[in-house]
Write an enzyme that holds these catalytic residues in place. Structure first.
Site, PDB file in Angstrom:
ATOM      1  N   ARG A 100       0.875  -1.178   0.000  1.00 35.92           N
ATOM      2  CA  ARG A 100       0.000   0.000   0.000  1.00 35.92           C
ATOM      3  C   ARG A 100       0.906   1.221   0.000  1.00 35.92           C
ATOM      4  O   ARG A 100       1.688   1.416   0.942  1.00 35.92           O
ATOM      5  CB  ARG A 100      -0.912  -0.008   1.219  1.00 35.92           C
ATOM      6  CG  ARG A 100      -1.637   1.298   1.423  1.00 35.92           C
ATOM      7  CD  ARG A 100      -2.761   1.201   2.402  1.00 35.92           C
ATOM      8  NE  ARG A 100      -3.879   0.471   1.838  1.00 35.92           N
ATOM      9  CZ  ARG A 100      -5.119   0.459   2.337  1.00 35.92           C
ATOM     10  NH1 ARG A 100      -5.398   1.156   3.432  1.00 35.92           N
ATOM     11  NH2 ARG A 100      -6.073  -0.223   1.759  1.00 35.92           N
ATOM     12  N   HIS A 127      -7.124   0.729  -6.612  1.00 37.51           N
ATOM     13  CA  HIS A 127      -7.376  -0.131  -5.450  1.00 37.51           C
ATOM     14  C   HIS A 127      -8.016  -1.432  -5.961  1.00 37.51           C
ATOM     15  O   HIS A 127      -9.205  -1.694  -5.723  1.00 37.51           O
ATOM     16  CB  HIS A 127      -8.271   0.590  -4.448  1.00 37.51           C
ATOM     17  CG  HIS A 127      -8.280  -0.012  -3.076  1.00 37.51           C
ATOM     18  ND1 HIS A 127      -7.513  -1.124  -2.736  1.00 37.51           N
ATOM     19  CD2 HIS A 127      -8.974   0.320  -1.950  1.00 37.51           C
ATOM     20  CE1 HIS A 127      -7.741  -1.428  -1.473  1.00 37.51           C
ATOM     21  NE2 HIS A 127      -8.614  -0.568  -0.972  1.00 37.51           N
ATOM     22  N   GLN A 130     -10.039  -3.878  -3.721  1.00 38.98           N
ATOM     23  CA  GLN A 130     -11.370  -3.386  -3.360  1.00 38.98           C
ATOM     24  C   GLN A 130     -12.373  -3.697  -4.466  1.00 38.98           C
ATOM     25  O   GLN A 130     -13.484  -4.167  -4.204  1.00 38.98           O
ATOM     26  CB  GLN A 130     -11.311  -1.873  -3.100  1.00 38.98           C
ATOM     27  CG  GLN A 130     -12.629  -1.288  -2.672  1.00 38.98           C
ATOM     28  CD  GLN A 130     -13.095  -1.857  -1.333  1.00 38.98           C
ATOM     29  OE1 GLN A 130     -12.335  -1.875  -0.372  1.00 38.98           O
ATOM     30  NE2 GLN A 130     -14.333  -2.332  -1.264  1.00 38.98           N
ATOM     31  N   ASP A 213     -17.400   6.899  -1.693  1.00 33.56           N
ATOM     32  CA  ASP A 213     -16.156   6.782  -0.923  1.00 33.56           C
ATOM     33  C   ASP A 213     -15.879   8.148  -0.303  1.00 33.56           C
ATOM     34  O   ASP A 213     -16.526   9.144  -0.665  1.00 33.56           O
ATOM     35  CB  ASP A 213     -15.007   6.339  -1.864  1.00 33.56           C
ATOM     36  CG  ASP A 213     -13.688   6.124  -1.136  1.00 33.56           C
ATOM     37  OD1 ASP A 213     -13.694   5.994   0.109  1.00 33.56           O
ATOM     38  OD2 ASP A 213     -12.633   6.104  -1.800  1.00 33.56           O
ATOM     39  N   CYS A 253     -16.530   1.423   0.328  1.00 29.75           N
ATOM     40  CA  CYS A 253     -15.346   0.586   0.579  1.00 29.75           C
ATOM     41  C   CYS A 253     -14.913   0.633   2.044  1.00 29.75           C
ATOM     42  O   CYS A 253     -14.236  -0.290   2.500  1.00 29.75           O
ATOM     43  CB  CYS A 253     -14.201   1.031  -0.320  1.00 29.75           C
ATOM     44  SG  CYS A 253     -13.776   2.773  -0.096  1.00 29.75           S
ATOM     45  N   ARG A 281     -13.906  -8.798   1.073  1.00 30.04           N
ATOM     46  CA  ARG A 281     -12.484  -8.494   0.913  1.00 30.04           C
ATOM     47  C   ARG A 281     -11.648  -9.729   1.248  1.00 30.04           C
ATOM     48  O   ARG A 281     -10.635 -10.011   0.632  1.00 30.04           O
ATOM     49  CB  ARG A 281     -12.070  -7.317   1.826  1.00 30.04           C
ATOM     50  CG  ARG A 281     -12.651  -5.960   1.440  1.00 30.04           C
ATOM     51  CD  ARG A 281     -12.098  -5.471   0.103  1.00 30.04           C
ATOM     52  NE  ARG A 281     -10.654  -5.512   0.085  1.00 30.04           N
ATOM     53  CZ  ARG A 281      -9.846  -4.533   0.490  1.00 30.04           C
ATOM     54  NH1 ARG A 281     -10.347  -3.399   0.908  1.00 30.04           N
ATOM     55  NH2 ARG A 281      -8.527  -4.665   0.440  1.00 30.04           N
TER      56      ARG A 281
HETATM   57  N1   CP Z   1     -11.348  -0.480   2.082  1.00 29.14           N
HETATM   58  C1   CP Z   1     -10.084  -0.548   2.522  1.00 29.14           C
HETATM   59  O1   CP Z   1      -9.125  -0.722   1.742  1.00 29.14           O
HETATM   60  O2   CP Z   1      -9.946  -0.433   3.864  1.00 29.14           O
HETATM   61  P1   CP Z   1      -8.577  -0.255   4.683  1.00 29.14           P
HETATM   62  O3   CP Z   1      -8.043   1.108   4.283  1.00 29.14           O
HETATM   63  O4   CP Z   1      -8.958  -0.326   6.112  1.00 29.14           O
HETATM   64  O5   CP Z   1      -7.637  -1.337   4.258  1.00 29.14           O
HETATM   65  N1  NVA Z   2     -10.015   6.545  -1.424  1.00 27.25           N
HETATM   66  C1  NVA Z   2      -9.655   6.057  -0.114  1.00 27.25           C
HETATM   67  C2  NVA Z   2      -9.876   4.593  -0.007  1.00 27.25           C
HETATM   68  C3  NVA Z   2      -9.559   3.978   1.301  1.00 27.25           C
HETATM   69  C4  NVA Z   2      -9.783   2.494   1.327  1.00 27.25           C
HETATM   70  C5  NVA Z   2      -8.204   6.410   0.162  1.00 27.25           C
HETATM   71  O1  NVA Z   2      -7.369   6.301  -0.742  1.00 27.25           O
HETATM   72  O2  NVA Z   2      -7.912   6.837   1.276  1.00 27.25           O
END
Ligand code: CP
Ligand code: NVA
Length: 300
Positions: A100, A127, A130, A213, A253, A281
């Site tokens: 990430r 993502h 997701q 989101d 999400c 997930r």
């Molecule tokens: N939806 C999602 O990716 O959640 P986290 O940021 O908690 O991993």
């Molecule tokens: N768009 C959000 C998604 C988190 C799962 C972010 O990038 O923070």
């Protein structure tokens, strides 16, 4: 098939369908297997996570493997040493990497040099993990993906990008509604044959699913105040849900900023599927690990 999963565009329609089929099987069988026996997944996080970190680790355990969590600050990804060197080192020890990252180029750099499969666990641009759970949840709700009408209301961000790529491969009909200046890349809209409708009430008309989101993604905190102003009128409220199909479901999400992009009444209401989506997930990431790291065949 690509060795890596950096975005949904790394998949073709058959591979996407295979991942969903495996995930559905894993869910109904409460699957525990040995695909990852003796194998290690390294997970690198430059940003916080609940769902992604936990499901990566739990899925690895369910497949008989072991996950090593690496805090990006601790390993100094790109600072203590170059991304290339981190990738070259990890590739000598582990069978896969999930990362990430703040910048998509970092996860792409890991993939270029690691020599083992690299899974994007969220970047500023995509993502994919997701989007797999999103499709699985839609399929559970409607029994199909082809022709399901989903309206995404809010920020044209990483989550939407992956959803659009997934829609392009699965026949989900997406309508996007964002304020001015927050539209997704036009190429993504075009490839998904998605509609763009500025007014959220008009956009959700006839929708089978409404998705939103956060307005301020991780890393954009300095813009939070401006975004709060710019996104006024884009909250998913009970009134907005009423403008969609009577049977419409609500997706997010998570994490959510209640009172901003969605009200608690919608998120905890009868149309919401947000916790099924979060559960999925686990099943979808387990499918990803089984196919990418565990040698599970893509067909049959
Ligand atoms: N939806 C999602 O990716 O959640 P986290 O940021 O908690 O991993
Ligand atoms: N768009 C959000 C998604 C988190 C799962 C972010 O990038 O923070």
């Amino acid at each position: 098939m690509s060795k890596h999963l950096l975005s949904i565009a790394d998949l073709d329609a058959a591979e996407l369908a295979a991942l969903l089929k495996t995930a559905e099987y894993f869910k109904q069988a409460r699957y525990r297997g040995s695909e990852l026996r003796g194998k290690t997944l390294a997970t690198i996080f430059e940003k916080p996570s609940l769902r992604t970190r936990t499901t990566l680790e739990v899925a690895t355990v369910h497949l008989g493997g072991h996950a090593v969590y690496l805090d990006a600050g601790q390993i100094g990804l790109g600072r203590r040493e170059p991304v290339r060197d981190v990738a070259e080192n990890l590739g000598r020890w582990v069978e896969g990497i999930a990362a990430r990252v703040n910048k998509h180029e970092t996860v792409a750099g890991l993939a270029e040099h690691a020599g083992v499969p690299v899974i994007n666990a969220l970047s500023d641009a995509h993502h994919p993990l997701q989007a797999l759970a999103d499709l699985m949840t839609l399929k559970e709700a409607f029994g199909r993906l082809q022709g399901v009408r989903l309206t995404y209301v809010g920020d044209g961000n990483n989550v939407l990008a992956s959803l659009l790529e997934a829609a392009a491969l699965s026949g989900v009909e997406v309508t996007v509604s964002t304020p001015e200046g927050y539209e997704p890349d036009p190429g993504l809209l075009e490839r998904a044959r998605a509609r763009f409708v500025r007014d959220p009430f008009e956009a959700v008309r006839g929708a089978d699913a409404v998705y939103t989101d956060v307005w301020t993604s991780m890393g954009q905190e300095a813009e939070a105040e401006r975004r709060l102003r710019d996104f006024a009128g884009y909250t998913v409220t009970p009134e907005l849900m009423e403008a969609a199909d009577r049977e419409a479901i609500f997706l997010h999400c998570l994490p959510a900023h209640y009172g901003e992009e969605v009200t608690e009444a919608v998120a905890y209401g009868p149309q919401s599927r947000i916790f099924d989506q979060a559960e999925n997930r686990l099943h979808t990431v387990k499918a990803v690990l089984a196919h990418y790291l565990g040698g599970r065949p893509w067909s049959g």
